[in-house]
Design a protein around this motif. Structure first.
Motif, short mmCIF file in Angstrom:
data_model
loop_
_atom_site.label_atom_id
_atom_site.label_comp_id
_atom_site.label_asym_id
_atom_site.label_seq_id
_atom_site.Cartn_x
_atom_site.Cartn_y
_atom_site.Cartn_z
N ASN A 217 69.34 -66.09 -78.45
CA ASN A 217 70.06 -66.05 -79.73
C ASN A 217 71.18 -67.06 -79.64
O ASN A 217 72.28 -66.76 -79.18
N THR A 219 73.94 -70.03 -81.01
CA THR A 219 74.78 -70.32 -82.17
C THR A 219 75.86 -71.33 -81.81
O THR A 219 75.96 -71.75 -80.65
N THR A 324 71.00 -72.09 -93.39
CA THR A 324 70.37 -71.69 -92.13
C THR A 324 69.04 -70.99 -92.40
O THR A 324 68.78 -70.51 -93.51
N GLN A 326 68.35 -68.52 -90.17
CA GLN A 326 68.62 -67.32 -89.39
C GLN A 326 68.79 -66.09 -90.29
O GLN A 326 69.13 -66.22 -91.47
N THR A 359 75.90 -68.67 -87.46
CA THR A 359 74.55 -68.28 -87.86
C THR A 359 73.81 -67.75 -86.64
O THR A 359 73.85 -68.34 -85.57
N GLN A 360 73.08 -66.62 -86.82
CA GLN A 360 72.52 -65.96 -85.65
C GLN A 360 71.63 -64.78 -86.04
O GLN A 360 71.53 -64.43 -87.21
N HIS A 361 71.02 -64.16 -85.01
CA HIS A 361 70.42 -62.84 -85.17
C HIS A 361 71.52 -61.80 -85.06
O HIS A 361 72.64 -62.10 -84.65
N THR A 374 64.50 -60.79 -80.96
CA THR A 374 65.02 -62.01 -80.34
C THR A 374 64.27 -62.33 -79.05
O THR A 374 64.73 -63.12 -78.24
N THR A 384 65.29 -73.18 -84.44
CA THR A 384 66.07 -72.75 -85.59
C THR A 384 67.07 -73.85 -85.96
O THR A 384 67.52 -74.61 -85.09
#
Length: 393
Positions: A217, A219, A324, A326, A359-361, A374, A384
């Motif tokens: 994950n 960022t 994004t 995500q 931006t991320q999970h 993930t 991504t």
């Protein structure tokens, strides 16, 4: 030596291509060369930045376009050490928190400008399970693991390759995270490509592969202050987040597992709202984060890269839009900045003098069965993209 050479309609035909022989008066070739130079609208320049105590040479790369935007990236931590964009008067100024030296970046700091991995955000109690095997991570945000651990991607040296062509320039960073580094399984090969365009957009492309089942994950952790006045907090920045739901957290900032509606809460940024409008509200979630330090569930997750959030500073006129692919975005409003870290030109970074849009999970996804996965398996490609686009209004 005899060289067979003919010129027909201004085009050179050479029997020995390796000699790179060109006809005199070949105007088409000369014009093409001039056109190539004229279209080089974004440049990239490498300079030495310093040396780590281990003797590792750190470089800095400046990406610069013709619209007044400059981005400096160092190979230590993949850090964005400087980002300058024009205000509504056309003056380019600094808009991210940073330091003046490698030595300062190597000291403890809250991830200023850094690449984050293997896992951005928190993992509960530093533990997760894959195929029945439990893995233990370093606890660096008691009682949890945060941002890949104390020696995460923000503290490693990345190799770099540059590329440029016409209206963009790119810096491609590479790092190989060894099996069980910081407790994560698998040899993970990571590429992060920063691309600056002549339209004042900075693209960040993350890619990774593994030889063993693992979690990923990634960022970017830049702190923005669009006013460029770092003596001022970001409370008057106007924020928009395209999210109907929030990932609520417990007292240690670990998700409860539920996703809650933002309607009639301080977390509703579907319409533009300044940070300070409700940050001091008597809200249980705000108390837990000491302000905004939460992940939003972005809308339209089936549409790939799309608008996620924006930040606007009325004084400077600067607008930052984030796009994004995500599922989530973490808004962090610098709640733990405490005036102990030095600014570039004197003074210190005080409470809430920068905000992050990561931006991320969702946090703790490996331990939350209902969250998007993930997990990365051998043979799969993690890929991504996030875009930070700057303009004025």
């Amino acid at each position: 030596m005899n060289v067979l050479k003919r010129c027909i309609y201004g085009v050179s035909i050479i029997s020995l291509a390796s000699m790179n022989v060109q006809c005199k008066g070949d105007k088409k070739v000369e014009e093409t060369t001039k056109e190539a130079k004229a279209t080089e609208m974004v440049t990239i320049e490498k300079t030495a930045y310093g040396t780590t105590p281990k003797g590792e040479k750190i470089d800095s790369y400046k990406l610069k376009n013709q619209k007044g935007m400059e981005v400096d990236i160092i190979t230590y931590g993949g850090i964005i050490s400087s980002l300058k964009v024009p205000n509504k008067a056309g003056k380019s100024e600094e808009v991210v928190i940073g330091f003046n030296s490698l030595e300062q970046y190597m000291k403890a700091n809250p991830y200023f400008g850094a690449l984050i991995g293997r896992y951005g955000n928190r993992i509960a109690k530093g533990k997760f399970t894959l195929d029945g095997k439990e893995y233990s991570l370093a606890i660096n945000n008691t009682p949890n693991a945060l941002h890949g651990g104390p020696e995460g991607f923000h503290r490693v040296v990345w190799t770099a390759a540059e590329a440029k062509g016409g209206d963009s320039a790119s810096l491609k960073l590479k790092y190989v995270s060894k099996d069980m580094e910081e407790g994560y399984p698998g040899n993970l090969t990571v590429f992060v490509t920063y691309t600056l365009t002549n339209e004042n957009s900075l693209d960040v492309l993350y890619e990774a592969t593994t030889d063993k089942k693992t979690i990923v994950n990634l960022t970017q952790h830049s702190y923005f202050n669009l006013s460029s006045d770092f003596s001022k907090p970001i409370l008057d920045h106007e924020i928009t987040i395209d999210a109907d739901k929030l990932v609520p957290v417990d007292a240690t900032l670990i998700p409860t597992g539920k996703l809650t509606d933002v309607t009639n809460t301080p977390f509703d940024f579907r319409k533009p709202k300044v940070v300070g409008a409700a940050i001091e509200a008597k809200d249980d979630q705000l108390k837990k984060g000491l302000g905004y330090d939460h992940c939003w569930v972005l809308n339209n997750q089936d549409k790939g890269e799309r608008f996620a959030a924006s930040a606007y500073d009325a004084g400077s006129g600067r607008l930052l839009e984030v796009y994004t692919d995500q599922p989530g975005i973490q808004l962090y409003t610098g709640n733990f900045l405490d005036g102990t870290l030095p600014m570039r030109n004197g003074g210190t970074y005080a409470h809430r003098t920068g905000l992050c849009l990561e931006t991320q999970h969702y946090p703790d996804s490996p331990n939350q069965k209902d969250f998007p996965s993930t997990v990365l398996n051998p043979g799969e490609n993690y890929k991504t993209k996030t875009t930070f686009k700057f303009s004025v209004k």
